[in-house]
Scaffold this motif. Structure first.
Motif, short mmCIF file in Angstrom:
data_model
loop_
_atom_site.label_atom_id
_atom_site.label_comp_id
_atom_site.label_asym_id
_atom_site.label_seq_id
_atom_site.Cartn_x
_atom_site.Cartn_y
_atom_site.Cartn_z
N MET A 271 14.82 5.35 -8.81
CA MET A 271 13.80 6.37 -8.99
C MET A 271 13.01 6.45 -7.69
SD MET A 271 10.64 6.33 -11.63
CE MET A 271 11.74 5.92 -12.93
N TRP B 216 13.60 0.12 -10.51
CA TRP B 216 13.76 0.87 -11.77
C TRP B 216 14.70 2.01 -11.45
CZ3 TRP B 216 12.62 -0.58 -16.48
CH2 TRP B 216 11.69 -1.60 -16.64
N HIS C 57 4.38 7.16 -9.11
CA HIS C 57 5.37 7.20 -10.19
C HIS C 57 5.52 5.80 -10.79
CE1 HIS C 57 8.60 5.34 -7.84
NE2 HIS C 57 8.40 6.22 -6.87
N ALA D 40 9.08 -4.26 -3.75
CA ALA D 40 10.47 -4.09 -4.20
C ALA D 40 11.37 -4.31 -2.99
CB ALA D 40 10.69 -2.70 -4.78
N THR E 162 4.98 -2.35 -9.97
CA THR E 162 4.51 -3.40 -9.06
C THR E 162 3.01 -3.65 -9.30
OG1 THR E 162 5.99 -2.37 -7.47
CG2 THR E 162 4.65 -4.18 -6.67
N LYS F 199 10.58 9.16 -4.85
CA LYS F 199 9.98 10.45 -4.56
C LYS F 199 10.98 11.34 -3.83
CE LYS F 199 6.54 8.01 -2.54
NZ LYS F 199 5.23 7.38 -2.38
N HIS G 201 5.85 2.57 -8.65
CA HIS G 201 4.58 2.04 -8.13
C HIS G 201 3.79 1.36 -9.25
CE1 HIS G 201 5.18 5.87 -5.67
NE2 HIS G 201 5.49 4.87 -4.86
N ASP H 244 -1.26 3.81 2.12
CA ASP H 244 -0.76 3.79 3.49
C ASP H 244 -0.80 5.24 3.95
OD1 ASP H 244 0.67 3.31 5.77
OD2 ASP H 244 2.45 2.47 4.78
N TYR I 278 2.60 4.93 0.10
CA TYR I 278 2.52 6.12 0.95
C TYR I 278 1.88 7.25 0.17
CZ TYR I 278 5.76 4.39 4.51
OH TYR I 278 6.35 3.69 5.54
N ILE J 209 0.89 -1.16 0.00
CA ILE J 209 0.00 0.00 0.00
C ILE J 209 0.92 1.20 0.00
CG2 ILE J 209 -2.10 -1.03 0.90
CD1 ILE J 209 -1.19 -0.12 3.70
N HIS K 190 11.01 -7.70 -6.08
CA HIS K 190 11.67 -7.25 -7.32
C HIS K 190 12.69 -6.15 -7.03
CE1 HIS K 190 9.25 -3.56 -7.75
NE2 HIS K 190 8.17 -4.27 -7.47
N ASP L 297 13.20 -2.49 -1.29
CA ASP L 297 13.28 -1.47 -0.25
C ASP L 297 12.52 -1.86 1.01
OD1 ASP L 297 10.92 -1.32 -1.72
OD2 ASP L 297 10.72 0.84 -1.57
O1 ME8 Z 1 7.04 1.55 1.24
N1 ME8 Z 1 11.46 0.66 -8.67
O2 ME8 Z 1 5.30 2.73 0.28
P1 ME8 Z 1 6.01 3.42 -0.98
C1 ME8 Z 1 10.59 -0.32 -8.48
N2 ME8 Z 1 3.85 2.39 2.43
N3 ME8 Z 1 9.56 -0.26 -7.62
C2 ME8 Z 1 9.43 0.85 -6.90
C3 ME8 Z 1 10.32 1.93 -7.04
C4 ME8 Z 1 11.39 1.80 -7.98
N4 ME8 Z 1 12.27 2.76 -8.23
N5 ME8 Z 1 9.94 2.91 -6.19
C5 ME8 Z 1 8.82 2.45 -5.55
C6 ME8 Z 1 5.89 1.96 1.24
N6 ME8 Z 1 8.51 1.22 -5.97
C7 ME8 Z 1 4.95 1.49 2.33
C8 ME8 Z 1 4.50 0.09 2.02
S1 ME8 Z 1 3.09 -2.11 2.57
C9 ME8 Z 1 2.37 -2.78 3.91
C10 ME8 Z 1 3.60 -0.53 3.06
C11 ME8 Z 1 7.36 0.42 -5.53
O3 ME8 Z 1 5.01 4.38 -1.50
C12 ME8 Z 1 7.80 -0.90 -4.95
O4 ME8 Z 1 6.70 -1.77 -4.96
O5 ME8 Z 1 7.35 3.92 -0.60
C13 ME8 Z 1 8.14 -0.50 -3.54
O6 ME8 Z 1 8.24 -1.60 -2.66
C14 ME8 Z 1 6.97 0.39 -3.22
O7 ME8 Z 1 6.72 1.10 -4.47
C15 ME8 Z 1 7.22 1.37 -2.09
O8 ME8 Z 1 6.13 2.24 -2.03
#
Ligand code: ME8
Length: 638
Positions: free
Chosen positions: A300, A293, A22, A261, A28, A302, A25, A53, A16, A14, A290, A263
């Motif tokens: 990449m 990117w 972007h 991912a 995935t 935010k 997101h 989230d 943030y 979920i 995974h 992270d």
């Molecule tokens: O971590 N390459 O939210 P988030 C590939 N709220 N996938 C990427 C990416 C990139 N450069 N950047 C983001 C959170 N993602 C928490 C999660 S779950 C219970 C809570 C994708 O908005 C990828 O799926 O930071 C990564 O794990 C997720 O966005 C992180 O989203």
């Protein structure tokens, strides 16, 4: 056949709501959508959840930065995520928000359960806190004293908090991972978690003082504290299914697969299984991790401010083109570099050249040699049999690759069938057979190609749903709108001779590479019409012109000029048009019109307009511009 009857539950993280979606997101979410569609087409009951989230310090900071009340801010960004997924044709079953009362109740119930069994205690804690990660980080995780993900120095924080006895479950978790080698996959991430677990696991701080962070879920046993955002967020995977009593929960939880991912490997690979264990619940089936990117060299993200907005990309290159690129270009588990050159290269090579050409030339031959009808095949020769056998082998491999997240392999294999079909046409020379009036042989060759194309289209459904359905429709296969063609039971030879095919626009128009940038003319140009300067081709090419079919039209209250019109451009689009004095709404339904689709949205009489219909002005009347013969909605105009 490969039918998998165990219900399938797939989740994305979920996201943030501290910034807009972007392409990280989007990746995935498209992977999850592909898997969900695949399982549905395999006849497996499927539940697909994504969401936002919405608690935690970062969200409050982001709302403050925009001078918005937090509630209003989270509604806005969550709405943007949902709208983006709708525009990307994401077939989610549930969009969960952690600020929903149904979720809050479940988080409090789980906290209470874990507290009751003695796995939560209160203690003073001092440590390095990373606001980006929203957690205390360990000294050894830092690189040059900074958080490697957020590139900032953590802050030293000391406060009383509640802790979850995670350390208690360390040995049990190691054992579980050893006994279920596919619990975390691919293997590199399983190893990463195991290597992390070699060090003693610390207990997890699961609260924040309300005085410091008011925006969160109150602990059920101490109202001075709110729940740590990760303990809250992970539980979405349960609350979204209606835990504890819903039959949906009972049905889908055992087949749960998370996509993330790398992270957020630690919260999903360590916190989450131990939380589930402490709450007396069975674990998820797979954690599918995974890579990133990358833009140039960096991830990449935010926080690093180098993001690409998915909707911009889709507007420029087409939705299915982008979906294809994501799945073909990234090896699931490894990092990949994003560039528009790589994207347009793939579109031209794989989609326009290989697949698009095969499809259009095959249909053209059926129209030329068989009046646009599926011919009756005669006896098979070895080369016909070879295509059939290849299709069957490709299908088998595809059915194995897709659930194993090996999308690039599945697509490479499918492209072998496309390549072989192209070669088969060259070798069989249908044009020669026609000249020599060998109609039966010609029929067999064309039938074989059409069947191969039907298999390609069917197998593309999870990945490029709109294009695949369009291909199937042109092949005369009618599929119930939301169902498509089943994948588990594909059978060669099911195309009915005599079925009428239909021709359409190119599926994947070739892109002009290295489009020159739009630059103002160096010197004043002679005007072509009063007030209208001459423009160069590049300027004209900035216009996105399309043909669409009007599916709804109505008057706008208090306006005698404006109509609100919905145009089918492959997807519905609302446009306000100043044609009320020349057209009755009812007369417009079904009419094809020319639309400028990349005009900035505007509000007219309070109604949003996303584009413009083009009409000729003639003797004081407006006359809509239409194509000479009907075309596929969404066809581009060049
Ligand atoms: O971590 N390459 O939210 P988030 C590939 N709220 N996938 C990427 C990416 C990139 N450069 N950047 C983001 C959170 N993602 C928490 C999660 S779950 C219970 C809570 C994708 O908005 C990828 O799926 O930071 C990564 O794990 C997720 O966005 C992180 O989203």
């Amino acid at each position: 056949m490969h039918t998998n009857s165990k219900p399938f539950y797939v989740t994305t993280p979920i996201y943030y709501v501290n910034a807009e979606p972007h392409i990280g997101h989007a990746y995935t979410t498209i992977v999850a959508d592909t898997l969900a569609r695949f399982h549905r087409l395999m006849g497996t009951e499927t539940f697909f959840q994504t969401g936002t989230d919405e608690h935690g310090e970062k969200v409050v900071e982001a709302a403050n930065a925009r001078k918005m009340p937090v509630r209003e801010y989270v509604d806005q960004i969550s709405g943007q995520f949902q709208a983006t997924w709708d525009a990307l044709n994401i077939s989610y079953d549930n969009f969960i928000r952690t600020t929903a009362s149904s979720h809050i109740r479940v988080v409090q119930a789980i906290l209470q359960k874990v507290q009751d069994q003695g796995d939560i205690y209160f203690s003073e804690y001092a440590g390095h806190y990373c606001y980006g990660c929203e957690r205390f980080v360990l000294e050894r995780e830092l690189v040059d004293g900074k958080c490697p993900d957020h590139l900032v120095k953590p802050t030293f924080v000391k406060e009383g908090n509640y802790f979850f006895r995670m350390s208690h479950y360390q040995d049990w978790l190691i054992d579980h991972i050893h006994r279920h080698p596919e619990f975390i996959r691919p293997e590199r991430y399983r190893n990463e978690v195991l290597s992390f677990l070699k060090e003693p696991l610390e207990d997890l701080c699961i609260s924040r003082p309300k005085a410091r962070v008011p925006w969160g879920i109150p602990l059920p046993f101490d109202d001075n504290y709110v729940t740590y955002v990760w303990f809250d967020a992970l539980i979405n995977y349960l609350s979204g299914l209606g835990y504890p009593d819903s039959p949906t929960f009972a049905k889908f939880w055992p087949g749960c697969q998370h996509l993330i991912a790398k992270d957020i490997l630690k919260p999903h690979g360590i916190y989450w299984p131990t939380m589930l264990k402490a709450a007396g619940l069975p674990l998820y089936q797979h954690l599918n991790v995974h890579g990133y990117w990358q833009m140039g060299t960096g991830k990449m993200s935010k926080s690093l401010g180098n993001v690409v907005a998915p909707l911009d990309l889709v507007k420029r290159y087409g939705l299915d083109q982008v979906r294809y690129f994501f799945l073909r270009e990234m090896v699931y588990g490894l990092d990949a570099t994003f560039s528009e050159e790589a994207l347009s290269g793939r579109i031209n090579a794989d989609l326009a050249n290989d697949l698009g050409n095969l499809f259009s030339r095959s249909l053209a031959m059926v129209f030329k040699y068989c009046q646009g009808q599926v011919p009756t095949p005669g006896p098979l020769e070895p080369q016909d049999q070879a295509i059939q056998e290849l299709a069957q082998a490709v299908w088998q491999d595809y059915l194995a690759f897709l659930p194993a997240l090996e999308f690039h392999k599945a697509l490479m294999r499918l492209w072998e069938l496309i390549g072989e079909s192209n070669r088969y046409i060259v070798l069989s020379e249908p044009w020669q057979l026609y000249k020599e009036q060998r109609q039966e042989r010609l029929n067999t060759v064309l039938y074989t190609i059409l069947e191969a194309l039907r298999w390609v289209a069917a197998l593309l459904q999870p990945i490029m749903p709109t294009s695949a359905i369009r291909m199937l429709a042109q092949l005369g296969i009618s599929t119930a709108p939301a169902k498509g063609q089943a994948l588990a039971t594909l059978t060669w030879g099911e195309m009915q001779p005599g079925t009428t095919l239909s021709r359409g626009e190119a599926l994947f128009p070739r892109l002009e590479l290295q489009e020159p940038e739009l630059k103002p003319a160096a010197s004043p140009q002679p005007a072509t019409a009063p007030g209208k300067p001459e423009i160069d081709l590049a300027s004209f090419q900035q216009l996105d012109l399309r043909i669409g079919t009007i599916v709804r039209a109505e008057r706008i209250a208090k306006s005698d000029k404006l109509l609100k019109v919905v145009v089918d451009l492959g997807e519905p689009r609302q446009v306000v048009a100043g044609i009320a004095q020349n057209y009755q709404p009812d007369d417009l339904i079904g009419k094809q019109v020319l639309v400028v689709v990349n005009l900035k949205p505007a509000k007219l009489m309070g109604v949003e307009s996303h584009g413009m219909l083009l009409a000729a002005k003639s003797e004081g009347r407006l006359v809509l511009v239409s194509p000479e013969t009907p075309v596929v909605p969404g066809a581009t105009v060049a």
